[in-house]
Design a protein around this motif. Sequence first.
Motif, PDB file in Angstrom:
ATOM      1  N   THR A  66      -8.235   9.015  -5.952  1.00 60.36           N
ATOM      2  CA  THR A  66      -9.569   9.071  -6.257  1.00 60.36           C
ATOM      3  C   THR A  66      -9.778   8.465  -7.640  1.00 60.36           C
ATOM      4  N   CYS A  67     -10.732   7.638  -7.508  1.00 55.48           N
ATOM      5  CA  CYS A  67     -10.959   6.787  -9.124  1.00 55.48           C
ATOM      6  C   CYS A  67     -12.048   7.002  -9.427  1.00 55.48           C
ATOM      7  N   HIS A  68     -12.656   7.386 -10.717  1.00 53.28           N
ATOM      8  CA  HIS A  68     -13.693   7.722 -11.459  1.00 53.28           C
ATOM      9  C   HIS A  68     -13.910   6.566 -12.291  1.00 53.28           C
ATOM     10  N   ILE A  69     -15.108   5.602 -12.137  1.00 49.77           N
ATOM     11  CA  ILE A  69     -15.095   4.488 -13.024  1.00 49.77           C
ATOM     12  C   ILE A  69     -16.570   4.904 -14.060  1.00 49.77           C
ATOM     13  N   ALA A  70     -16.500   5.295 -15.233  1.00 52.30           N
ATOM     14  CA  ALA A  70     -17.589   5.743 -16.002  1.00 52.30           C
ATOM     15  C   ALA A  70     -18.427   4.654 -16.126  1.00 52.30           C
ATOM     16  N   PRO A  71     -19.624   4.915 -16.661  1.00 50.07           N
ATOM     17  CA  PRO A  71     -20.623   3.722 -16.805  1.00 50.07           C
ATOM     18  C   PRO A  71     -20.119   2.699 -17.852  1.00 50.07           C
ATOM     19  N   GLU A  72     -20.430   1.450 -17.619  1.00 42.59           N
ATOM     20  CA  GLU A  72     -19.976   0.223 -18.261  1.00 42.59           C
ATOM     21  C   GLU A  72     -18.546  -0.040 -18.420  1.00 42.59           C
ATOM     22  N   ALA A  73     -17.721   0.718 -17.653  1.00 37.79           N
ATOM     23  CA  ALA A  73     -16.291   0.483 -17.522  1.00 37.79           C
ATOM     24  C   ALA A  73     -15.916  -0.387 -16.572  1.00 37.79           C
ATOM     25  N   ARG A  74     -14.778  -1.184 -16.663  1.00 40.69           N
ATOM     26  CA  ARG A  74     -14.275  -2.275 -15.700  1.00 40.69           C
ATOM     27  C   ARG A  74     -12.746  -2.077 -15.435  1.00 40.69           C
ATOM     28  N   ALA A  75     -12.604  -1.855 -14.077  1.00 42.49           N
ATOM     29  CA  ALA A  75     -11.253  -1.418 -13.776  1.00 42.49           C
ATOM     30  C   ALA A  75     -10.926  -2.316 -12.492  1.00 42.49           C
ATOM     31  N   VAL A  76      -9.770  -2.883 -12.645  1.00 43.98           N
ATOM     32  CA  VAL A  76      -9.034  -3.733 -11.646  1.00 43.98           C
ATOM     33  C   VAL A  76      -7.784  -2.888 -10.997  1.00 43.98           C
ATOM     34  N   LEU A  77      -7.868  -2.513 -10.046  1.00 45.31           N
ATOM     35  CA  LEU A  77      -6.913  -1.679  -9.126  1.00 45.31           C
ATOM     36  C   LEU A  77      -6.034  -2.536  -8.316  1.00 45.31           C
ATOM     37  N   THR A  78      -4.833  -2.580  -8.329  1.00 44.51           N
ATOM     38  CA  THR A  78      -3.736  -2.960  -7.487  1.00 44.51           C
ATOM     39  C   THR A  78      -2.706  -2.406  -7.212  1.00 44.51           C
ATOM     40  N   THR A  79      -1.744  -2.817  -6.327  1.00 42.07           N
ATOM     41  CA  THR A  79      -0.399  -2.226  -6.003  1.00 42.07           C
ATOM     42  C   THR A  79       0.939  -3.295  -6.283  1.00 42.07           C
ATOM     43  N   PRO A  80       1.816  -2.949  -6.687  1.00 43.19           N
ATOM     44  CA  PRO A  80       2.884  -4.047  -7.005  1.00 43.19           C
ATOM     45  C   PRO A  80       3.591  -4.589  -5.937  1.00 43.19           C
ATOM     46  N   GLY A  81       3.253  -3.977  -4.693  1.00 41.17           N
ATOM     47  CA  GLY A  81       3.829  -4.386  -3.483  1.00 41.17           C
ATOM     48  C   GLY A  81       3.286  -3.724  -2.415  1.00 41.17           C
ATOM     49  N   GLU A 108     -12.539  -3.468  -9.139  1.00 43.30           N
ATOM     50  CA  GLU A 108     -12.089  -4.430  -8.280  1.00 43.30           C
ATOM     51  C   GLU A 108     -10.840  -3.551  -7.384  1.00 43.30           C
ATOM     52  N   ASN A 109     -10.989  -3.520  -6.326  1.00 40.71           N
ATOM     53  CA  ASN A 109      -9.958  -2.992  -5.636  1.00 40.71           C
ATOM     54  C   ASN A 109      -8.939  -3.797  -4.729  1.00 40.71           C
ATOM     55  N   LEU A 110      -7.985  -4.371  -5.307  1.00 38.78           N
ATOM     56  CA  LEU A 110      -7.233  -5.536  -4.745  1.00 38.78           C
ATOM     57  C   LEU A 110      -5.946  -5.146  -4.358  1.00 38.78           C
ATOM     58  N   PRO A 111      -5.586  -4.040  -3.450  1.00 35.12           N
ATOM     59  CA  PRO A 111      -4.068  -3.819  -3.356  1.00 35.12           C
ATOM     60  C   PRO A 111      -3.306  -5.062  -2.433  1.00 35.12           C
ATOM     61  N   GLN A 112      -2.185  -4.937  -2.420  1.00 32.82           N
ATOM     62  CA  GLN A 112      -1.421  -5.868  -1.695  1.00 32.82           C
ATOM     63  C   GLN A 112      -1.585  -5.437  -0.251  1.00 32.82           C
ATOM     64  N   GLU A 113      -0.879  -6.113   0.654  1.00 31.55           N
ATOM     65  CA  GLU A 113      -1.203  -6.038   2.161  1.00 31.55           C
ATOM     66  C   GLU A 113      -0.518  -4.491   2.548  1.00 31.55           C
ATOM     67  N   THR A 114      -1.254  -4.197   3.726  1.00 30.15           N
ATOM     68  CA  THR A 114      -0.684  -2.916   4.480  1.00 30.15           C
ATOM     69  C   THR A 114       0.014  -3.663   5.614  1.00 30.15           C
ATOM     70  N   ILE A 115       1.390  -3.223   5.927  1.00 33.46           N
ATOM     71  CA  ILE A 115       2.279  -3.651   6.966  1.00 33.46           C
ATOM     72  C   ILE A 115       2.272  -2.367   8.095  1.00 33.46           C
ATOM     73  N   LEU A 116       2.187  -2.574   9.365  1.00 32.87           N
ATOM     74  CA  LEU A 116       1.993  -1.640  10.238  1.00 32.87           C
ATOM     75  C   LEU A 116       3.230  -1.884  11.013  1.00 32.87           C
ATOM     76  N   PHE A 117       4.415  -1.193  10.856  1.00 31.59           N
ATOM     77  CA  PHE A 117       5.599  -1.158  11.658  1.00 31.59           C
ATOM     78  C   PHE A 117       5.243  -0.963  13.154  1.00 31.59           C
ATOM     79  N   GLU A 118       6.058  -1.501  14.053  1.00 29.13           N
ATOM     80  CA  GLU A 118       6.115  -0.913  15.527  1.00 29.13           C
ATOM     81  C   GLU A 118       6.181   0.415  15.625  1.00 29.13           C
ATOM     82  N   GLY A 119       5.017   0.900  16.166  1.00 28.78           N
ATOM     83  CA  GLY A 119       5.101   2.446  16.563  1.00 28.78           C
ATOM     84  C   GLY A 119       4.338   3.241  15.411  1.00 28.78           C
ATOM     85  N   ALA A 120       3.865   2.681  14.464  1.00 30.28           N
ATOM     86  CA  ALA A 120       3.040   3.461  13.362  1.00 30.28           C
ATOM     87  C   ALA A 120       1.960   3.913  13.964  1.00 30.28           C
ATOM     88  N   ASP A 121       1.678   5.057  13.234  1.00 27.87           N
ATOM     89  CA  ASP A 121       0.435   5.790  13.879  1.00 27.87           C
ATOM     90  C   ASP A 121      -0.673   6.107  12.251  1.00 27.87           C
TER      91      ASP A 121
END
Length: 275
Positions: A66-81, A108-121
Amino acid sequence: MSSGGWHAELELWFANAHGKTRLVRRRHCGPLAVQRAFHPEADGSAHVYLLHPPGGVAGGDNLEITCHIAPEARAVLTTPGATKFYRSERGTSTQRTVIDVGAGATCENLPQETILFEGADAAVITRVTLAEDSAYIGWDFVSLGRPAAKERFLAGRLRQRVEIFRGDEPIWFEQVAFSSAPDVLDAPFAFAGHPIAGTMVYAGPMLDDTVERIREGLGEAASGVFSASQLERVIVCRYLGERMSEGKALFLQAWSILREHGLRKKAVAPRVWAT
């Protein structure tokens, strides 16, 4: 329904202070965390890397961000992998992201990719609420199986939902859900045999020629694998192809154009993408 597994929560609060966006508060439990915010941009935008130390999501795991971005704030969210959803024998693995963007703020919500392994739910859910004059850019890439390892996503389930509201009014809603992967993977009306799919949604100032600039900027490299469409309240870019590197390169170009033309700022990629 998920059962057993890890339950992790991460809640972040961003606020503008003296021209710079600060991570003013954080709360977490379980294996989700962040390090300090970085400020590589002249406008004080906070770049934050969301960390999941286990490195993968197993059956029954439940991740809540959960992310709360207050008025006039600027955030870039990502993941390292990449986020990896492993084969599940213990129920659905869920990742839920909720973002609230205040007046005049940008996320800006810019995560790295999601990889679904065989058999994932897997269930991947994103809900964004925008103030009337705030802006949002979000993307997601999904790899159905592991093409580099010659593994297809021939068994398993995926439920993916993205909801964007401006105030109480929905401006974007999309959901995909399937459990018969071979049929969906090969169907011409779905993935048409391609293992990599990406979607980027922009909700911000709308200029009539933005989509045309994206198309011209990407040129022949986008032919047959990339599209850009302007709807009433959002701009949507899509990738469907064979290579994650190709999809990311095209999205980076489109993101740069959206930033410069829509948000009036140059694109500054998070440093973690270069590692």
